[in-house]
Design an enzyme around this catalytic site. Sequence first.
Site, PDB file in Angstrom:
ATOM      1  N   HIS A 122       0.879  -1.185   0.000  1.00 54.49           N
ATOM      2  CA  HIS A 122       0.000   0.000   0.000  1.00 54.49           C
ATOM      3  C   HIS A 122       0.911   1.228   0.000  1.00 54.49           C
ATOM      4  CE1 HIS A 122      -2.850   2.886   1.844  1.00 54.49           C
ATOM      5  NE2 HIS A 122      -3.809   2.075   1.468  1.00 54.49           N
ATOM      6  N   ASP A 199       2.801  -4.754   8.031  1.00 55.21           N
ATOM      7  CA  ASP A 199       1.589  -3.969   7.844  1.00 55.21           C
ATOM      8  C   ASP A 199       0.412  -4.935   8.011  1.00 55.21           C
ATOM      9  OD1 ASP A 199      -0.690  -2.832   6.827  1.00 55.21           O
ATOM     10  OD2 ASP A 199       0.231  -2.050   5.010  1.00 55.21           O
ATOM     11  N   GLN A 202      -4.828  -5.346   6.835  1.00 53.70           N
ATOM     12  CA  GLN A 202      -5.835  -6.293   6.331  1.00 53.70           C
ATOM     13  C   GLN A 202      -5.822  -7.602   7.108  1.00 53.70           C
ATOM     14  OE1 GLN A 202      -8.172  -5.566   4.169  1.00 53.70           O
ATOM     15  NE2 GLN A 202      -7.342  -3.573   3.623  1.00 53.70           N
ATOM     16  N   LYS A 225     -10.707  -1.121  10.213  1.00 54.01           N
ATOM     17  CA  LYS A 225     -10.848  -2.328   9.375  1.00 54.01           C
ATOM     18  C   LYS A 225     -11.275  -3.524  10.229  1.00 54.01           C
ATOM     19  CE  LYS A 225      -7.809  -0.539   6.053  1.00 54.01           C
ATOM     20  NZ  LYS A 225      -8.155  -0.101   4.726  1.00 54.01           N
ATOM     21  N   CYS A 363      -4.704   2.354  -3.710  1.00 55.59           N
ATOM     22  CA  CYS A 363      -3.469   2.880  -3.096  1.00 55.59           C
ATOM     23  C   CYS A 363      -2.295   1.934  -3.320  1.00 55.59           C
ATOM     24  CB  CYS A 363      -3.640   3.166  -1.606  1.00 55.59           C
ATOM     25  SG  CYS A 363      -4.807   4.451  -1.238  1.00 55.59           S
TER      26      CYS A 363
HETATM   27  N1  PMP Z   1      -2.015  -0.979   4.447  1.00 57.11           N
HETATM   28  C1  PMP Z   1      -2.989  -1.709   3.930  1.00 57.11           C
HETATM   29  C2  PMP Z   1      -2.697  -3.104   3.457  1.00 57.11           C
HETATM   30  C3  PMP Z   1      -4.278  -1.182   3.841  1.00 57.11           C
HETATM   31  O1  PMP Z   1      -5.265  -1.911   3.317  1.00 57.11           O
HETATM   32  C4  PMP Z   1      -4.524   0.132   4.297  1.00 57.11           C
HETATM   33  C5  PMP Z   1      -5.898   0.754   4.171  1.00 57.11           C
HETATM   34  N2  PMP Z   1      -6.474   0.627   2.901  1.00 57.11           N
HETATM   35  C6  PMP Z   1      -3.460   0.849   4.846  1.00 57.11           C
HETATM   36  C7  PMP Z   1      -2.224   0.259   4.906  1.00 57.11           C
HETATM   37  C8  PMP Z   1      -3.625   2.238   5.375  1.00 57.11           C
HETATM   38  O2  PMP Z   1      -4.487   2.228   6.473  1.00 57.11           O
HETATM   39  P1  PMP Z   1      -5.076   3.589   7.068  1.00 57.11           P
HETATM   40  O3  PMP Z   1      -5.594   4.366   5.896  1.00 57.11           O
HETATM   41  O4  PMP Z   1      -6.149   3.131   7.994  1.00 57.11           O
HETATM   42  O5  PMP Z   1      -3.965   4.286   7.761  1.00 57.11           O
END
Ligand code: PMP
Length: 405
Positions: A122, A199, A202, A225, A363
């Site tokens: 991401h 990270d 998910q 999430k 993203c």
């Molecule tokens: N890493 C992953 C794998 C994600 O899916 C997300 C959210 N789409 C993020 C990081 C970023 O999370 P946040 O926007 O809640 O900071």
Amino acid sequence: MLDIHQIRKQFPILHQEVNGKPLVYFDNAATSQKPAHVIEALTNYYQGYNSNVHRGVHHLAEKATHAFEESREAARRFINAGSLEEVIITKGTTEGINLVANAYGRAFIDEGDEIIISTMEHHSNIVPWQMLCEEKGAKLKVIPINDAGELDMEAYEKMLNERTKIVAVVYISNALGTINPVKEIIRLAHKAKAVALIDGAQASPHLNVDVQDLDADFFVFSAHKVYGPTGIGILYGKKAILEKMPPYLGGGEMIKEVTFEKTTYNDLPYKFEAGTPNIGDAVALKYALEFVENVGKDNIARHEYELLTYATEQMQDIPKIKIIGTAKEKAGVISFVAEGIHHFDLGMMLDANGIAVRTGNHCTMPLMSRFGISGTARASFAVYNTKEEVDIFAKELKKAIEVMS
Ligand code: PMP
């Protein structure tokens, strides 16, 4: 066997119509819905004991502090951290990664050092490391993936050397659903004397996470999430590492003593929690994590895997559809494209029938480039989704493709 009907009853938002059709919410990888208990926890906090934490001696302040710290304990249990000092309350995954890149990176990364990430990261696990590399003259290396969307572990092993300082990899890809072998990734990083950040944005809603068993140095996730509120998250860090890290933000709460000549810093975890935190949402996090614990992570994972298998089978019968991400180890995410049809149009057609899916690059622009596409449509499942919803989704998707062909 999960009683999905009972579970759905706990989520008020699900019981509505969108564009005259019952809502089918398949955008859970972006954010999950919240059970009534979590929403009530927020209201109760603001109606009953809104107050600043760790500061006042009065009744409301003590109650707020107690509830805030109870959430920290719930988060500790949720990821099986060894101590509360290792659990830092943040705004979310993005802030957690930025905190590590800034505090750990600024102190321990030098010119010529190397940081390893993967192709399926991401943006929040790419950009902070790029910024750090730029500042320090360090090098960012990227683990390649195969066409199924699995990491090339051999290539990863070859990348590791005495210059590698940080390995930062996603546990479950939000764009592909791939579940990465993070325990092995961490083991190899440690063999090269690098620290590993996972990270877990998910992974936290879908897998049992045990940071001690993984031996992760850092683990980050977002409450929103995991059926919790937005604007709150957790950074786990090993105590020995957090202790030698300088603070990220300076201000109230993170200090022990301030004079104009010198400031001494607070103990862990407060050293990394400058300023008034997002108290109400932090308090509600405990209720979200308890919801997951009560349903049971194994039950959730099994149910979502059933939905994934069922939906994948159904989609194989739809002409023009290609699923992006066909890893052997996969969570409840299906990214797909349809030949000659823009993913945005697919999303609009589904929305017209009450079905919420995500469209775009998720993203993960470099990942989309790897597959030679600009984006996908993505259906992602949560514990409250049903096979009937998958049927509706597959039927409407098929119709949409027929109409647009
Ligand atoms: N890493 C992953 C794998 C994600 O899916 C997300 C959210 N789409 C993020 C990081 C970023 O999370 P946040 O926007 O809640 O900071």
